[in-house]
Design a protein around this motif. Structure first.
Motif, PDB file in Angstrom:
ATOM      1  N   TRP A 187     -22.062 -46.408 -80.402  1.00 51.05           N
ATOM      2  CA  TRP A 187     -22.018 -46.682 -81.710  1.00 51.05           C
ATOM      3  C   TRP A 187     -23.050 -47.924 -82.022  1.00 51.05           C
ATOM      4  CZ3 TRP A 187     -21.532 -44.071 -85.764  1.00 51.05           C
ATOM      5  CH2 TRP A 187     -21.287 -44.529 -87.033  1.00 51.05           C
ATOM      6  N   GLN A 188     -23.322 -48.758 -80.999  1.00 49.71           N
ATOM      7  CA  GLN A 188     -24.282 -49.702 -81.103  1.00 49.71           C
ATOM      8  C   GLN A 188     -25.952 -49.259 -81.209  1.00 49.71           C
ATOM      9  OE1 GLN A 188     -22.503 -52.811 -81.110  1.00 49.71           O
ATOM     10  NE2 GLN A 188     -20.819 -51.447 -80.856  1.00 49.71           N
ATOM     11  N   THR A 189     -25.897 -48.133 -80.811  1.00 51.41           N
ATOM     12  CA  THR A 189     -27.377 -47.589 -80.737  1.00 51.41           C
ATOM     13  C   THR A 189     -27.992 -47.304 -82.222  1.00 51.41           C
ATOM     14  OG1 THR A 189     -26.751 -46.364 -78.936  1.00 51.41           O
ATOM     15  CG2 THR A 189     -28.628 -45.652 -79.886  1.00 51.41           C
ATOM     16  N   SER A 190     -29.253 -47.464 -82.241  1.00 50.87           N
ATOM     17  CA  SER A 190     -29.774 -47.172 -83.670  1.00 50.87           C
ATOM     18  C   SER A 190     -29.381 -45.892 -84.405  1.00 50.87           C
ATOM     19  CB  SER A 190     -31.233 -47.481 -83.551  1.00 50.87           C
ATOM     20  OG  SER A 190     -31.971 -46.290 -83.108  1.00 50.87           O
ATOM     21  N   ALA A 191     -29.410 -46.302 -85.792  1.00 55.06           N
ATOM     22  CA  ALA A 191     -29.088 -44.861 -86.466  1.00 55.06           C
ATOM     23  C   ALA A 191     -30.399 -43.861 -86.279  1.00 55.06           C
ATOM     24  CB  ALA A 191     -28.985 -45.358 -87.740  1.00 55.06           C
ATOM     25  N   ALA A 192     -31.166 -44.166 -85.988  1.00 55.84           N
ATOM     26  CA  ALA A 192     -32.527 -43.648 -85.997  1.00 55.84           C
ATOM     27  C   ALA A 192     -32.212 -42.634 -84.541  1.00 55.84           C
ATOM     28  CB  ALA A 192     -33.922 -44.387 -85.777  1.00 55.84           C
TER      29      ALA A 192
ATOM     30  N   LEU B   4     -29.290 -42.010 -83.387  1.00 55.76           N
ATOM     31  CA  LEU B   4     -27.868 -41.375 -83.420  1.00 55.76           C
ATOM     32  C   LEU B   4     -28.175 -40.276 -84.321  1.00 55.76           C
ATOM     33  CD1 LEU B   4     -25.313 -44.290 -83.821  1.00 55.76           C
ATOM     34  CD2 LEU B   4     -25.910 -43.000 -81.613  1.00 55.76           C
ATOM     35  N   GLU B   5     -28.843 -40.316 -85.455  1.00 58.27           N
ATOM     36  CA  GLU B   5     -28.972 -39.068 -86.143  1.00 58.27           C
ATOM     37  C   GLU B   5     -29.585 -37.929 -85.364  1.00 58.27           C
ATOM     38  OE1 GLU B   5     -31.553 -39.518 -89.701  1.00 58.27           O
ATOM     39  OE2 GLU B   5     -33.223 -40.110 -88.478  1.00 58.27           O
TER      40      GLU B   5
ATOM     41  N   TRP C  15     -21.425 -38.290 -89.682  1.00 57.63           N
ATOM     42  CA  TRP C  15     -21.325 -39.668 -88.921  1.00 57.63           C
ATOM     43  C   TRP C  15     -19.896 -40.037 -88.481  1.00 57.63           C
ATOM     44  CZ3 TRP C  15     -25.548 -42.480 -87.887  1.00 57.63           C
ATOM     45  CH2 TRP C  15     -26.787 -42.103 -88.304  1.00 57.63           C
TER      46      TRP C  15
ATOM     47  N   ARG D  75     -19.018 -41.007 -84.840  1.00 57.16           N
ATOM     48  CA  ARG D  75     -18.376 -42.204 -84.228  1.00 57.16           C
ATOM     49  C   ARG D  75     -17.099 -41.949 -83.199  1.00 57.16           C
ATOM     50  NH1 ARG D  75     -16.174 -43.685 -88.630  1.00 57.16           N
ATOM     51  NH2 ARG D  75     -17.776 -45.331 -89.699  1.00 57.16           N
TER      52      ARG D  75
ATOM     53  N   PHE E 239     -25.122 -40.523 -72.487  1.00 57.85           N
ATOM     54  CA  PHE E 239     -26.094 -41.016 -71.950  1.00 57.85           C
ATOM     55  C   PHE E 239     -27.155 -40.034 -72.355  1.00 57.85           C
ATOM     56  CE2 PHE E 239     -22.733 -42.721 -69.566  1.00 57.85           C
ATOM     57  CZ  PHE E 239     -23.048 -43.896 -69.226  1.00 57.85           C
TER      58      PHE E 239
ATOM     59  N   ASP F 250     -38.063 -43.000 -79.700  1.00 55.92           N
ATOM     60  CA  ASP F 250     -36.711 -42.681 -80.980  1.00 55.92           C
ATOM     61  C   ASP F 250     -35.940 -41.242 -80.427  1.00 55.92           C
ATOM     62  OD1 ASP F 250     -36.377 -45.225 -82.158  1.00 55.92           O
ATOM     63  OD2 ASP F 250     -37.233 -44.376 -83.834  1.00 55.92           O
TER      64      ASP F 250
END
Lengths: 470, 470, 470, 470
Positions: free
Chosen positions: D181-186, D188-189, D203, D207, D217, D226
């Motif tokens: 969840w600390q990873t960038s939204a770019a 994660l999407e 989302w 989470r 991973f 990205d």
């Protein structure tokens, strides 16, 4: 309370926190309802008695865990205990005072300084040493602020917390970060949660708020690495944006930021209720202006698009201490009086205005014109002591911004009703900030754009006359 | 004072600092010698009069610049001014005291608390908000500590600085970083500069100190990003290292860290004189033990290799308050008396020992045996109140370490002379730290390894008898 | 070969490398001298026979380890084996060719393409998959380049390596990093080691090279994270720097970079012999110009300060294919002939020049004037085909730079002797790069600064006449 | 195609990309429909004619821009042009072949190698040098794979692309990153978009998938910063998870990861269609096992929970080449025949099974028992050459995993229908991977858990008999 452990790069202490929560539960449940507070107090006293050894971190961690598990009632009890049980000892204080009165030298003064400091300050400092300690303290203060109206005896605890938090959250320890779609989801979800001015409706809306023609910046503190303490949203536009709807329109096309000549600060949100009164906003805007200048050399203008959050209430409450007397209101409405009466069929302008404002937007041009004049009067003439009464205006003016433009119909959303739909641009002209700030702080003068200056003087003249006649 | 600007990622503020230095020069040179201090005082008063606006950062930056440019005399003058001109106002203090004596309620107490705080505390807090402010404050304190012996009136300023620095450099704001050859040169050069225990002789020596069978960790504070506040050097060994020379031998072969079963903490250095009394060391070792356990699961033992920095002085000063009376010394040397006398031709053991210690190493085994016994007595019996007199021993014992081994001849370098060449291993056994700490803090007991326990009791018995007879 | 493992953040694979080295030793020592190569060949064949499974990484790692442990003779043997044993199979190739000749369709072409590719290419690709694989391949090529002059049969292996390395080290996979004193020591020590143009004398000298008025940039490849592949050193100056000594003077005062209007690229060094012929330099300068423009908007000019590394040799070798015939030389020296003869007592200018150049610097102005003219002729008239013969000039001219200034006496150090002490500024004017590049590439024209243009034409005229008469 | 510019830290090239898109539009629209392709071809030829100068990056960037703007038809046209216009030149190829046939030495072979390489390979390599080049090439291949079935002449282009992409996306250039969840939204999407096995519903669901008892991973390539190229989702459980529903249940409580003894790999997704056939999965699982072992030393077991994606189709297609003949099916169902017939009223087991499988879950225990036996037969006996026909099983078995457990009813969701609801655990026992891999690769043996071994032999015996009788 997931966070990065203040330790070697990148290892999270999630599990550690799980463990903490567990210990907190244990300590709280060791004893029956009535004795819990006692055991927490004992823990506090043990922590205070430590002499700097590593074991004090373990005790502080236990206390963090306990605070983390407290329900509302327990928190209130805990704060009450801090107010009564961890205040300066009256006897020792009396003795220190007497010594100083007898012999007012350096040593006796130092002893007085030491004795008068409430022991809970040291307790908070030790608590702050443990992982999660800062978070716990900020949360405690948030809880305290909720209780304060009904529990005035907590004011002393609040004074200590505010004192310490101001010291710990000083500007020198904060760092500015740009927030973008590349930012971690853990931080981005805070934006959705905390945006106070113009609601963000979920992740898709957020992605648009962080589009290529938008910028977002926040202050962070190293002890709260995932918490944007305050953030500002900026739109990059051609020309001055005078209405909020196009800026947050979910269907808008993204523009090329290289074409923008203006940066519009359209939303500033503080996120930590527990840090109320510890101000960052002043520093934020200035630093963001500097940052944007470096990133986008084409930008020529930095301005806000701000609400007037008490305008509607002030107009509704004419005659009150704010000074919007019926006489002044009539005089201010005079130029559009004929139109206002015609539009409503009323016989007097004040009720005519009320009638018109109660109708749905859009308003006829005469009403907007009248509203602009009233807003100008409100900003320039309604004072609290030396300062402008409107809190948003005061914030920007004391930062050195100037009043640039008043936009009736700038916010036609339901949220804009309390501003009567009026929005204001405050302009941040880097070279003028210091001068404007001095003028506002020293003489209370509201610096305005040239095109508003004559009108501001006229409105002031009307206001003063009203003063005389009221 | 080059550093990363507390701002958007990566931009340095070197140029900014250049600018600051320039402003500092201007302010200091505005007036003739005699009037400088006045203009600095005026700057301080202006800074204090600010009400939280962004412009206060500019003033604080000016003050940082000024402090940065001060020479020794100016700094002393400045500190003197803070001691006299920024103390609590006696009249307001008298009034606040009288009010509290009349009416000892919350409000009067709060006013007393506020009034008794020296205004320089708030001045320091504001100074701390500017870029470079924390650095300036730490440097000021270092200068103050140099002046203190001859200028006791600065003690009040020191009390304030220590108070604030303890709050700002609390454990919760520090982060542990591993230092390696991958670390920036800007940080590494600090190691060379600050290594206080076993000198690092340039970059090649440093590279070896950071070899694959070495580890180094440091605490950092976000406001001093390039400054390791304290660092520890660790050797990874098979078996307990009992002498320092092989650990820092510039020609040694690097060993495979996977083969190591022991981590030896052989050097701990504080780097900031201005932070004296703000302790980090206790936390550092514990956290490094945790970190190493994760990195190298094969490690079974964590121990120091430490000097006894006052042993030689203590032995030379027998009869003094440390209690090494001639009687005790003779009794302790008794088992090796024959050999000592034979080796020296002396007729009494005490002068015999002195003669032998004055000779170059290596010593005959009997001397080493005697030294080990004396060191044990020194550690176990020489006290300052409840605690062991030796500062290094006190540090580790109060951390919960135990006395593991005494190594005569552990440091045969010139630097080892003050320890009579003896080095000590203190063992950090994670599961025993809390218990050992309690025993030491509560009863002053020096916990020892099993094989030392009987000898420690014997030595204590001799010591007590000496007490009775002296 | 210590490096960061291409894996989860921050974990180094030092231990892993230790392990690899160990395995390499094992494999190499499995058998007697004579049989080693056989076992390495068997390892290569096994690796090639894998079908993409994870175990191929293990085999590739073994091969990395083996290569890592090879001594010079073993490496030569290994490369020889690759040249002979891992070439296309002649029989299969003959068959594929016959098929294609019979039936020249897509399938037969594809088979031909596949068959003609030397199997060692695939072997290298698989080797490249293992940690340390890229490093091993680059090192292999460096060894190969040393052997090539005496072992022409290795050319085919070199062709394959160059082909693959060009593909892997393409510009898209490189990233530019600024190098500063904040950079890791592991990288900085490479600068000291690799600086090819103006030697860096240890860490103190390096610190000055990275001072506030210097910039350094390098390209990195993700598979060699600690290796700057190529780096450029930049001095920030007021005005065009025309001599090297002040730029690298160890006692110089650092200047304020904000005052600089010019960036001088005074040293470009390739670090990886194994990447010879895989060029990065062209991209480096352009990107650094862009980067500096962003960092320091005051910069108005970007230029090199470059040697003429073959000038002395060329002048000494007149009459040779470079075209510096005695006739041309005399004609070029004509304007200063009287002075040259007077200064030396010689009767002809050519020996007079030789005599003068053999004397220690500084030279009389007439000599410098003559040298400038000769350097101009060398740059403008001495060609290799369509291009300028001087390799440094060719590099910058084909990048689109123009010849800006010739500085006799620009490098009076011993290192400058091969340039006869002359240094040259090539100017990078961003808006002109493309045009200049086209002119140079298409017509071989050396674009010069305006003030050099007429002189260049004159020199060319002399040269052509010499051509006619020689 | 927003991405971080491969350049100095952190500057994005969003604007640059905007600019690129603009140039692409220009180039494409320069001419009428019919002439576009010509101008793109001309651009390609110009790019190929460059000799390594910086300007080639500009041309390559133009080509990236053009490709970025192409619609489907243009892309198809472009690929067709590459197939025909950028193939080896037949005349030069004929000449090179003849030379080699005449004189088969090193030089002629080298020329043959060079001539037979399709020029589009070099074109792709140059394209790859520009920002966004790698992205463009991967996207081109994705488009090509869609066209391939109907345009077989593109196969040669595909061969070149696959060849190059395998080289560029080799394991050595990839790095493993933990996704949280600390990873960038770019990034994660992308997970939401690409999860191929068990859909992520927005989302909130994501989470939970990244909760404290989950790990994720991914492999990344530096040129696509990205883009997670492949990612695996792991559940941390006590005991072996045998059903998918509890793992992805949106209402589940998060467990303490310290309590987990098992890591379940329940989803592996490749994200880049354009990288089909360039495998990463094998390396991913092994490295994640290593990583998890370090993070969570309590883990004792690493296993997948995998579908049997073709089981339903295979059973429905009995008699087909897979070998599920009616005879074998009957024999396999024999132990439960009575129950199956009773439950359905059918007279033969094969249609009885069909009837039962057509009914909604849950099935009676006899059906599940039968399904388990069929699944075992399917995994152990249905082959494609030396390997197991089931692609998922083949993937894990060739990785060295063993067949651990078959779970009928493991996936009762609609998505599980194609596996008849059966899920399989494959066990990754680090110490056995190499041996298992060898056994599977060399003899095709499906290694099973001990408790399955006897049953596997029985099933094989039945299968062989079926073979004999069919």
């Amino acid at each position: 309370m997931p966070a990065t452990m203040p330790g070697v790069a990148g290892r999270t202490w999630l599990d550690h926190v799980g463990h903490i929560a567990e210990r907190g539960r244990e300590i709280l449940s060791r004893s029956g309802q009535g004795r819990r507070l006692q055991s927490v107090e004992a823990l506090c006293r043990r922590l205070l008695s430590q002499r700097g050894e590593a074991s004090s971190i373990a005790l502080a961690s236990d206390l963090v865990a306990v605070i983390h598990r407290m329900d509302g009632g327990e928190t209130a009890g805990f704060l009450g205990m801090l107010a009564t049980g961890f205040s300066p000892d009256p006897q020792r204080l009396t003795a220190a005072i007497e010594r100083w009165q007898r012999e007012p030298d350096r040593d006796s003064l130092q002893e007085l300084i030491t004795t008068v400091e409430p022991p809970r300050q040291e307790l908070f400092r030790r608590l702050n040493s443990a992982p999660g300690g800062t978070r716990a303290i900020v949360d405690l203060r948030a809880a305290l602020l909720d209780l304060l109206p009904s529990r005035p005896e907590l004011e002393a605890v609040d004074a200590d917390l505010r004192h310490l938090l101001s010291s710990w959250f000083n500007r020198g320890f904060l760092h500015l970060e740009q927030i973008s779609w590349q930012t971690s989801a853990a931080i981005l979800e805070r934006l959705i949660e905390y945006e106070a001015v113009h609601e963000i409706r979920g992740w898709d809306d957020l992605r648009r708020r962080l589009g290529s023609d938008r910028r977002c910046f926040a202050f962070f503190h190293p002890a709260l690495p995932d918490e944007p303490l305050i953030f500002v949203e900026v739109g990059l536009t051609r020309g001055l944006a005078t209405a909020i709807a196009p800026l947050i329109d979910p269907t808008r096309e993204e523009a090329d930021p290289a074409d923008a000549d203006t940066a519009i600060f359209f939303s500033i949100s503080n996120t930590q209720r527990g840090l109320r009164g510890v101000s960052f906003g002043n520093f934020l805007i200035k630093q963001v202006v500097t940052e944007l200048t470096l990133q986008l050399p084409n930008l020529r203008r930095f301005a806000t698009l701000s609400p007037l959050p008490r305008l509607a209430a002030t107009l509704a409450r004419r005659g009150d201490p704010d000074g919007f007397t019926a006489g002044r209101l009539s005089a201010l409405l005079e130029p559009d009086a004929t139109a206002l009466l015609r539009l409503t069929g009323e016989e007097e302008v004040v009720p005519a205005l009320a009638t018109l404002l109660a109708q749905p937007r859009p308003y006829p041009p005469e009403v907007d014109r009248a509203l602009e004049r009233l807003a100008l009067a409100y900003l320039v003439c309604v004072r609290r002591g030396e300062r402008t009464r409107d809190p948003v205006a005061h914030f920007h003016l004391s930062n050195g911004a100037r009043l640039e433009r008043i936009n009736p119909g700038g916010d036609v959303s339901p949220g804009g009703a309390e501003s009567c739909g009026v929005m204001v641009n405050y302009l941040y002209e880097p070279s003028q900030l210091e001068i404007n700030h001095e003028r506002y702080v020293e003489s209370g003068e509201v610096v305005t754009a040239r095109h508003l200056a004559a009108r501001a003087r006229r409105v002031e003249a009307i206001w003063k006359r009203g003063d005389a006649t009221s």
